[in-house]
Design a protein around this motif. Structure first.
Motif, mmCIF file in Angstrom:
data_model
loop_
_atom_site.group_PDB
_atom_site.id
_atom_site.type_symbol
_atom_site.label_atom_id
_atom_site.label_comp_id
_atom_site.label_asym_id
_atom_site.label_seq_id
_atom_site.Cartn_x
_atom_site.Cartn_y
_atom_site.Cartn_z
ATOM 1 N N LEU A 91 -5.870 -35.838 32.099
ATOM 2 C CA LEU A 91 -6.853 -34.757 32.204
ATOM 3 C C LEU A 91 -8.055 -35.033 31.311
ATOM 4 O O LEU A 91 -9.198 -34.785 31.705
ATOM 5 C CB LEU A 91 -6.202 -33.427 31.824
ATOM 6 N N ALA A 92 -7.815 -35.556 30.121
ATOM 7 C CA ALA A 92 -8.927 -35.883 29.219
ATOM 8 C C ALA A 92 -9.788 -37.003 29.792
ATOM 9 O O ALA A 92 -11.011 -36.988 29.656
ATOM 10 C CB ALA A 92 -8.385 -36.285 27.857
ATOM 11 N N ALA A 93 -9.159 -37.972 30.448
ATOM 12 C CA ALA A 93 -9.926 -39.051 31.064
ATOM 13 C C ALA A 93 -10.795 -38.519 32.199
ATOM 14 O O ALA A 93 -11.955 -38.917 32.351
ATOM 15 C CB ALA A 93 -8.991 -40.132 31.569
ATOM 16 N N LEU A 94 -10.241 -37.600 32.960
ATOM 17 C CA LEU A 94 -11.005 -37.026 34.064
ATOM 18 C C LEU A 94 -12.119 -36.130 33.536
ATOM 19 O O LEU A 94 -13.282 -36.276 33.907
ATOM 20 C CB LEU A 94 -10.082 -36.232 34.991
ATOM 21 N N ALA A 95 -11.765 -35.206 32.672
ATOM 22 C CA ALA A 95 -12.755 -34.266 32.144
ATOM 23 C C ALA A 95 -13.711 -34.948 31.174
ATOM 24 O O ALA A 95 -14.877 -34.572 31.075
ATOM 25 C CB ALA A 95 -12.040 -33.114 31.445
ATOM 26 N N GLY A 96 -13.225 -35.949 30.452
ATOM 27 C CA GLY A 96 -14.071 -36.625 29.474
ATOM 28 C C GLY A 96 -14.962 -37.682 30.072
ATOM 29 O O GLY A 96 -15.936 -38.092 29.454
ATOM 30 N N GLY A 97 -14.660 -38.140 31.272
ATOM 31 C CA GLY A 97 -15.476 -39.168 31.880
ATOM 32 C C GLY A 97 -16.534 -38.627 32.817
ATOM 33 O O GLY A 97 -17.650 -39.116 32.851
ATOM 34 N N VAL A 98 -16.208 -37.601 33.560
ATOM 35 C CA VAL A 98 -17.108 -37.103 34.592
ATOM 36 C C VAL A 98 -17.969 -35.943 34.096
ATOM 37 O O VAL A 98 -19.196 -35.974 34.208
ATOM 38 C CB VAL A 98 -16.293 -36.659 35.835
ATOM 39 N N LEU A 99 -17.347 -34.938 33.547
ATOM 40 C CA LEU A 99 -18.085 -33.726 33.202
ATOM 41 C C LEU A 99 -19.146 -33.928 32.113
ATOM 42 O O LEU A 99 -20.262 -33.419 32.260
ATOM 43 C CB LEU A 99 -17.105 -32.630 32.811
ATOM 44 N N PRO A 100 -18.869 -34.634 31.026
ATOM 45 C CA PRO A 100 -19.932 -34.822 30.028
ATOM 46 C C PRO A 100 -21.114 -35.624 30.562
ATOM 47 O O PRO A 100 -22.253 -35.369 30.180
ATOM 48 C CB PRO A 100 -19.249 -35.577 28.895
ATOM 49 N N THR A 101 -20.862 -36.563 31.462
ATOM 50 C CA THR A 101 -21.963 -37.332 32.038
ATOM 51 C C THR A 101 -22.873 -36.432 32.855
ATOM 52 O O THR A 101 -24.103 -36.509 32.752
ATOM 53 C CB THR A 101 -21.403 -38.456 32.928
ATOM 54 N N LEU A 102 -22.280 -35.556 33.632
ATOM 55 C CA LEU A 102 -23.090 -34.629 34.435
ATOM 56 C C LEU A 102 -23.843 -33.638 33.553
ATOM 57 O O LEU A 102 -25.025 -33.368 33.782
ATOM 58 C CB LEU A 102 -22.201 -33.884 35.426
ATOM 59 N N SER A 103 -23.173 -33.104 32.548
ATOM 60 C CA SER A 103 -23.845 -32.132 31.688
ATOM 61 C C SER A 103 -24.932 -32.783 30.860
ATOM 62 O O SER A 103 -25.986 -32.186 30.626
ATOM 63 C CB SER A 103 -22.835 -31.428 30.784
ATOM 64 N N MET A 104 -24.714 -34.032 30.421
ATOM 65 C CA MET A 104 -25.743 -34.734 29.656
ATOM 66 C C MET A 104 -26.972 -34.987 30.529
ATOM 67 O O MET A 104 -28.106 -34.829 30.078
ATOM 68 C CB MET A 104 -25.192 -36.056 29.131
ATOM 69 N N ALA A 105 -26.750 -35.338 31.785
ATOM 70 C CA ALA A 105 -27.874 -35.560 32.697
ATOM 71 C C ALA A 105 -28.665 -34.271 32.909
ATOM 72 O O ALA A 105 -29.895 -34.294 32.962
ATOM 73 C CB ALA A 105 -27.380 -36.098 34.030
#
Length: 90
Positions: A68-82
């Protein structure tokens, strides 16, 4: 305690110091981009502390938390940072 447990304890202590310094920086800065980057640091540090702790304390959900951390930590922060960098524009 075994030498391996001592090493893990020292690693967790170093990660906790990193976490605390990141939280202090989040409270002291006013830049939204810096806050977003440091929030990722805090998230990853909490996950690392948990996964390091599970090396000596077996849990039934350690593997699921890592996935779950790999999924949430890889995809969601990239989108929010963009979104933060582009100021909400698409």
């Amino acid at each position: 305690m075994t030498p391996f447990e001592w090493i893990l304890t020292v690693c967790i202590a170093v990660m906790a110091l990193s976490l605390i310094s990141g939280l202090v920086l989040v409270l002291r800065t006013s830049d939204a981009l810096t806050k977003a980057v440091i929030s990722d640091l805090v998230f990853y540090t909490m996950i690392c502390i948990f996964l390091t702790w599970t090396l000596t304390n077996p849990t039934s959900i350690g593997y699921e938390v890592a996935l779950l951390a790999a999924l949430a930590g890889g995809v969601l922060p990239t989108l929010s940072m963009a979104r933060i960098i582009s100021k909400g524009r698409r």
